[in-house]
Design a protein around this motif. Structure first.
Motif, short mmCIF file in Angstrom:
data_model
loop_
_atom_site.label_atom_id
_atom_site.label_comp_id
_atom_site.label_asym_id
_atom_site.label_seq_id
_atom_site.Cartn_x
_atom_site.Cartn_y
_atom_site.Cartn_z
N VAL A 36 4.59 13.54 -0.71
CA VAL A 36 3.39 12.70 -0.59
C VAL A 36 3.70 11.58 0.37
CG1 VAL A 36 1.73 11.29 -1.84
CG2 VAL A 36 2.76 13.28 -2.95
N PRO A 37 2.84 11.35 1.30
CA PRO A 37 3.09 10.28 2.27
C PRO A 37 3.19 8.92 1.59
CG PRO A 37 1.33 11.73 3.02
CD PRO A 37 1.62 12.11 1.62
N PRO A 38 4.01 8.01 2.07
CA PRO A 38 4.17 6.68 1.47
C PRO A 38 2.84 5.94 1.36
CG PRO A 38 5.92 7.09 3.04
CD PRO A 38 4.96 8.21 3.19
N SER A 39 1.99 6.03 2.35
CA SER A 39 0.71 5.32 2.30
C SER A 39 -0.14 5.81 1.14
CB SER A 39 -0.04 5.51 3.62
OG SER A 39 -0.28 6.90 3.85
N THR A 40 -0.09 7.12 0.88
CA THR A 40 -0.85 7.66 -0.24
C THR A 40 -0.29 7.18 -1.56
OG1 THR A 40 -1.38 9.62 1.07
CG2 THR A 40 -1.66 9.78 -1.31
N ARG A 41 1.07 7.15 -1.63
CA ARG A 41 1.68 6.66 -2.86
C ARG A 41 1.31 5.21 -3.11
NH1 ARG A 41 6.27 9.55 -1.00
NH2 ARG A 41 7.31 7.60 -0.44
N ARG A 42 1.30 4.39 -2.07
CA ARG A 42 0.92 2.98 -2.26
C ARG A 42 -0.53 2.85 -2.69
NH1 ARG A 42 4.15 2.42 2.46
NH2 ARG A 42 2.28 2.43 3.77
N PHE A 43 -1.39 3.64 -2.11
CA PHE A 43 -2.81 3.61 -2.48
C PHE A 43 -2.99 3.99 -3.95
CE2 PHE A 43 -6.76 5.94 -3.09
CZ PHE A 43 -7.69 4.97 -2.73
N MET A 44 -2.29 5.06 -4.37
CA MET A 44 -2.42 5.50 -5.75
C MET A 44 -1.86 4.45 -6.71
SD MET A 44 -1.36 9.52 -5.24
CE MET A 44 -1.48 9.85 -6.99
N ALA A 45 -0.77 3.79 -6.36
CA ALA A 45 -0.19 2.75 -7.22
C ALA A 45 -1.16 1.58 -7.36
CB ALA A 45 1.15 2.27 -6.65
#
Length: 272
Positions: A36-45
C-alpha cells in the motif's frame, strides 16, 4: 487402440470440436503493508483518527449517563444510603423518642427521598415544639433541630396549671404553679381565645415594678381585666388598649395608700 480417459484438463475443446485455452483459477491474496502506498496509509490513519474523535464524545456521554443512572438508582432506589439514624438536637420538654415517633421516617428509607418539610411539620405537631428544621447528614442520618416554646404564663385548670407561650398555645400541664411565671386567669386558654390573648397583651405592657408586685391577671371579660397585686391590692385595667399608658400611671401610684387603683381610663384615674 482408443485413448484412455483424461486425468485432467489443461486445455479443452469447445462443443464445436475446437480447442480452447487453459482454464484460469482466481485466488484472493492479502497484500503486505508495503504493497500500500505511504500516502494511502496516511490517509487511512487520519480517517481512523477522525472516526475515533467523532465517536469519543458519544462514548463519554454514554459512560457518564450510565454512571449517573447507577448512582441515581443506588441513592433513590435502594436502602444502601437509607436512614439509619435520626439525631435530635435542642429538645428538653420533649424526648428524642417522641420526636422520632412524630417524624415517622421508616428505617432504611432512601435518605434522598425523605420529604424534609413534611417531617418538620409532623414534629411541629408536638405541643412543646414551636418549630423544627430537618436536614440530611450523609450517608445515613437525619438531623432534627427543635426550638421549643417559651413559657409566658400559667393558667389555673382545676388542680393543675396549663403553661402557655406568648401566642396562647398550651404546651404543658403541671401539678403545681412553677416559680417565676405569672398567672393569667381565663376560662379556656388557647391561641384563639380572645381572653387569653388580651391577658397576655396586658402582661406584655407591665413595667418591671408592676411585674414584681403581680399575683395574677384576671380576665372576666375583654373590658373587665384587672391585676391582683401583693398586699391584696387591685388595679382595675379595663380592656387591653393603651397598655403602656395604664402601666405608667399605675406604677406611679403604687406608693399611694389605696386598695384599688382604677386606670381603665388612664387620663382620669381614681383610687380608693
Amino acid at each position: 487402440m482408443s485413448p484412455g480417459p483424461a486425468r485432467g484438463r489443461t486445455a479443452g475443446a469447445d462443443p464445436g470440436g475446437g480447442r480452447r485455452g487453459p482454464v484460469r483459477r482466481w485466488q484472493l491474496v492479502r497484500a503486505g503493508s508495503d504493497a500500500v502506498p505511504p500516502s494511502t496509509r496516511r490517509f487511512m490513519a487520519r480517517a481512523r483518527q477522525r472516526r475515533m474523535r467523532a465517536a469519543l464524545p458519544w462514548a463519554v456521554t454514554a459512560g457518564v449517563l450510565a454512571v449517573a443512572a447507577l448512582v441515581a438508582w443506588t441513592v433513590l432506589g435502594t436502602g444502601l444510603l437509607g436512614v439509619r439514624e435520626v439525631r435530635v438536637e435542642g429538645a428538653e420538654l420533649v424526648t428524642a423518642v417522641e420526636v422520632r415517633e412524630a417524624a415517622a421516617v421508616p428505617d432504611d428509607q432512601p435518605l434522598a427521598r425523605v420529604d424534609l418539610a413534611a417531617v418538620a411539620r409532623r414534629i411541629g405537631t408536638l405541643a412543646p415544639v414551636e418549630r423544627a428544621t430537618v436536614t440530611r447528614d450523609w450517608p445515613d442520618a437525619l438531623v432534627v433541630r427543635v426550638v421549643e416554646r417559651t413559657p409566658a404564663a400559667v393558667v389555673p385548670q382545676g388542680e393543675r396549671f396549663a403553661v402557655v407561650d406568648g401566642s396562647g398555645v398550651v404546651f404543658r400541664s403541671l401539678p403545681r404553679q412553677p416559680e417565676g411565671l405569672p398567672v393569667v386567669r381565663v376560662g379556656r386558654p388557647g391561641p384563639t381565645d380572645p381572653g387569653t390573648l388580651a391577658g397576655l397583651e396586658v402582661l406584655g405592657a407591665l413595667t418591671p415594678e408592676l411585674r414584681g408586685q403581680l399575683v395574677e391577671v384576671g380576665v372576666e371579660g375583654l373590658a373587665r381585666i384587672s391585676l391582683r397585686l401583693r398586699g391584696d391590692r387591685t388595679v382595675v385595667w379595663g380592656d387591653a388598649t393603651r397598655g403602656a399608658d395604664k402601666a405608667r400611671v399605675a406604677t406611679a401610684l403604687l406608693g399611694r395608700k389605696a386598695d384599688t387603683i382604677d386606670v381603665s381610663a388612664p387620663d382620669v384615674v381614681t383610687f380608693k
